[in-house]
Design a protein around this motif. Sequence first.
Motif, PDB file in Angstrom:
ATOM      1  N   GLY A 140       0.793  -1.214   0.000  1.00 48.15           N
ATOM      2  CA  GLY A 140       0.000   0.000   0.000  1.00 48.15           C
ATOM      3  C   GLY A 140       0.828   1.268   0.000  1.00 48.15           C
ATOM      4  N   LYS A 141       2.134   1.132   0.198  1.00 48.30           N
ATOM      5  CA  LYS A 141       3.037   2.293   0.225  1.00 48.30           C
ATOM      6  C   LYS A 141       2.491   3.394   1.140  1.00 48.30           C
ATOM      7  N   PHE A 142       2.104   2.974   2.344  1.00 46.88           N
ATOM      8  CA  PHE A 142       1.589   3.920   3.324  1.00 46.88           C
ATOM      9  C   PHE A 142       2.708   4.851   3.773  1.00 46.88           C
ATOM     10  N   THR A 143       2.338   6.079   4.130  1.00 48.68           N
ATOM     11  CA  THR A 143       3.332   7.070   4.548  1.00 48.68           C
ATOM     12  C   THR A 143       3.804   6.849   5.978  1.00 48.68           C
ATOM     13  N   THR A 144       3.178   5.926   6.683  1.00 44.51           N
ATOM     14  CA  THR A 144       3.550   5.615   8.058  1.00 44.51           C
ATOM     15  C   THR A 144       3.268   4.136   8.325  1.00 44.51           C
ATOM     16  N   GLN A 145       3.880   3.606   9.340  1.00 41.45           N
ATOM     17  CA  GLN A 145       3.660   2.221   9.743  1.00 41.45           C
ATOM     18  C   GLN A 145       2.496   2.160  10.737  1.00 41.45           C
ATOM     19  N   PRO A 146       1.881   0.985  10.906  1.00 43.09           N
ATOM     20  CA  PRO A 146       0.812   0.851  11.897  1.00 43.09           C
ATOM     21  C   PRO A 146       1.306   1.197  13.303  1.00 43.09           C
ATOM     22  N   VAL A 147       0.454   1.891  14.046  1.00 43.97           N
ATOM     23  CA  VAL A 147       0.751   2.287  15.421  1.00 43.97           C
ATOM     24  C   VAL A 147      -0.175   1.510  16.350  1.00 43.97           C
ATOM     25  N   ASP A 148       0.407   0.777  17.309  1.00 47.47           N
ATOM     26  CA  ASP A 148      -0.399   0.016  18.263  1.00 47.47           C
ATOM     27  C   ASP A 148      -1.350   0.939  19.015  1.00 47.47           C
ATOM     28  N   GLY A 149      -2.609   0.509  19.116  1.00 41.77           N
ATOM     29  CA  GLY A 149      -3.610   1.247  19.875  1.00 41.77           C
ATOM     30  C   GLY A 149      -4.274   2.391  19.125  1.00 41.77           C
ATOM     31  N   LEU A 150      -3.784   2.770  17.950  1.00 39.57           N
ATOM     32  CA  LEU A 150      -4.356   3.886  17.184  1.00 39.57           C
ATOM     33  C   LEU A 150      -5.661   3.449  16.527  1.00 39.57           C
ATOM     34  N   ARG A 151      -6.712   4.265  16.701  1.00 36.57           N
ATOM     35  CA  ARG A 151      -8.042   4.000  16.122  1.00 36.57           C
ATOM     36  C   ARG A 151      -8.443   5.145  15.187  1.00 36.57           C
ATOM     37  N   PRO A 152      -7.884   5.186  13.982  1.00 39.16           N
ATOM     38  CA  PRO A 152      -8.202   6.294  13.080  1.00 39.16           C
ATOM     39  C   PRO A 152      -9.525   6.138  12.333  1.00 39.16           C
ATOM     40  N   VAL A 153     -10.162   4.980  12.440  1.00 38.74           N
ATOM     41  CA  VAL A 153     -11.438   4.725  11.784  1.00 38.74           C
ATOM     42  C   VAL A 153     -12.483   4.498  12.872  1.00 38.74           C
ATOM     43  N   THR A 154     -13.627   5.175  12.730  1.00 43.54           N
ATOM     44  CA  THR A 154     -14.706   5.049  13.713  1.00 43.54           C
ATOM     45  C   THR A 154     -16.016   4.737  12.994  1.00 43.54           C
ATOM     46  N   ILE A 163      -3.289   3.064  10.954  1.00 41.33           N
ATOM     47  CA  ILE A 163      -2.517   3.957  10.096  1.00 41.33           C
ATOM     48  C   ILE A 163      -3.414   5.154   9.801  1.00 41.33           C
ATOM     49  N   ASP A 164      -2.881   6.353   9.980  1.00 40.84           N
ATOM     50  CA  ASP A 164      -3.642   7.579   9.743  1.00 40.84           C
ATOM     51  C   ASP A 164      -2.858   8.474   8.793  1.00 40.84           C
ATOM     52  N   GLU A 165      -3.354   8.611   7.568  1.00 39.85           N
ATOM     53  CA  GLU A 165      -2.715   9.487   6.586  1.00 39.85           C
ATOM     54  C   GLU A 165      -3.515  10.781   6.397  1.00 39.85           C
ATOM     55  N   SER A 166      -4.166  11.253   7.447  1.00 40.56           N
ATOM     56  CA  SER A 166      -4.982  12.463   7.322  1.00 40.56           C
ATOM     57  C   SER A 166      -4.132  13.719   7.142  1.00 40.56           C
ATOM     58  N   GLU A 167      -2.887  13.679   7.547  1.00 43.24           N
ATOM     59  CA  GLU A 167      -2.001  14.835   7.408  1.00 43.24           C
ATOM     60  C   GLU A 167      -1.143  14.761   6.150  1.00 43.24           C
ATOM     61  N   ALA A 168      -0.708  13.580   5.791  1.00 52.43           N
ATOM     62  CA  ALA A 168       0.153  13.383   4.626  1.00 52.43           C
ATOM     63  C   ALA A 168      -0.470  12.305   3.747  1.00 52.43           C
ATOM     64  N   PRO A 169      -1.022  12.693   2.604  1.00 53.21           N
ATOM     65  CA  PRO A 169      -1.703  11.704   1.776  1.00 53.21           C
ATOM     66  C   PRO A 169      -0.754  10.674   1.190  1.00 53.21           C
ATOM     67  N   GLY A 170      -1.336   9.546   0.838  1.00 50.73           N
ATOM     68  CA  GLY A 170      -0.587   8.475   0.197  1.00 50.73           C
ATOM     69  C   GLY A 170      -0.557   8.667  -1.307  1.00 50.73           C
ATOM     70  N   PRO A 171      -0.504   7.568  -2.056  1.00 52.69           N
ATOM     71  CA  PRO A 171      -0.403   7.624  -3.519  1.00 52.69           C
ATOM     72  C   PRO A 171      -1.512   8.470  -4.159  1.00 52.69           C
ATOM     73  N   GLU A 172      -1.135   9.276  -5.142  1.00 52.22           N
ATOM     74  CA  GLU A 172      -2.055  10.108  -5.923  1.00 52.22           C
ATOM     75  C   GLU A 172      -2.914  11.020  -5.048  1.00 52.22           C
ATOM     76  N   GLY A 173      -2.386  11.460  -3.906  1.00 49.04           N
ATOM     77  CA  GLY A 173      -3.112  12.392  -3.051  1.00 49.04           C
ATOM     78  C   GLY A 173      -4.289  11.784  -2.312  1.00 49.04           C
ATOM     79  N   THR A 174      -4.276  10.483  -2.122  1.00 52.33           N
ATOM     80  CA  THR A 174      -5.370   9.798  -1.435  1.00 52.33           C
ATOM     81  C   THR A 174      -5.099   9.758   0.062  1.00 52.33           C
ATOM     82  N   TYR A 175      -6.052  10.251   0.831  1.00 52.84           N
ATOM     83  CA  TYR A 175      -5.970  10.209   2.294  1.00 52.84           C
ATOM     84  C   TYR A 175      -6.592   8.898   2.748  1.00 52.84           C
ATOM     85  N   ARG A 176      -5.822   8.129   3.519  1.00 51.58           N
ATOM     86  CA  ARG A 176      -6.307   6.817   3.956  1.00 51.58           C
ATOM     87  C   ARG A 176      -6.185   6.686   5.470  1.00 51.58           C
ATOM     88  N   SER A 177      -7.169   6.034   6.037  1.00 50.48           N
ATOM     89  CA  SER A 177      -7.145   5.658   7.449  1.00 50.48           C
ATOM     90  C   SER A 177      -7.466   4.174   7.509  1.00 50.48           C
TER      91      SER A 177
END
Length: 163
Positions: free
Chosen positions: A93-107, A129-143
């Motif tokens: 997925g070429k995420f801009t960050t790695q998974p963070v334990d305990g993080l709940r970016p989707v509700t 994984i929360d890409e709300s600040e730095a989008p991933g591929p093609e400007g897509t924000y993913r959580s």
Amino acid sequence: MKHWRSNLALALSALSLLIVLGQCASDFASDFNTGLQSEPELATASQVEAVAHVTLPPGTVLLSAVYSNGLKTRLVAKFRMPRAALDGFVASGKFTTQPVDGLRPVTGKDNLGGGNLWKPEESIKVAGIDESEAPGPEGTYRSVLFGLDDPDSVLVHLAATKN
């Protein structure tokens, strides 16, 4: 005279309630009712991959997926994949960050209308994984919320938005 004032007060209260309820409904549906955003539709696994820029690993079971197009492309998906495929999924997925334990970016608020299967709060042990600040591929924000309660599989809730 007293009866007339009571009826007037009751009518004004009812009118105020109708205005507030109408505004709430309007705010909720505004994106869809303006014609600028399509109504949510069921999405396929290939649409999930294309919109969210991920590769669903072999053995993945798509539980629900919904998308909407317009000013923004929005997609939410819930799927289960083999636990052994988690690292490969994150890498592909070429995420801009790695998974963070305990993080709940989707509700629950991220549900686009995919029915009653969307329950990210049910997972106890999670990483996200929360890409709300730095989008991933093609400007897509993913959580992404990874439910890690099962030792053999991962329950994934994914939300993706592209302007």
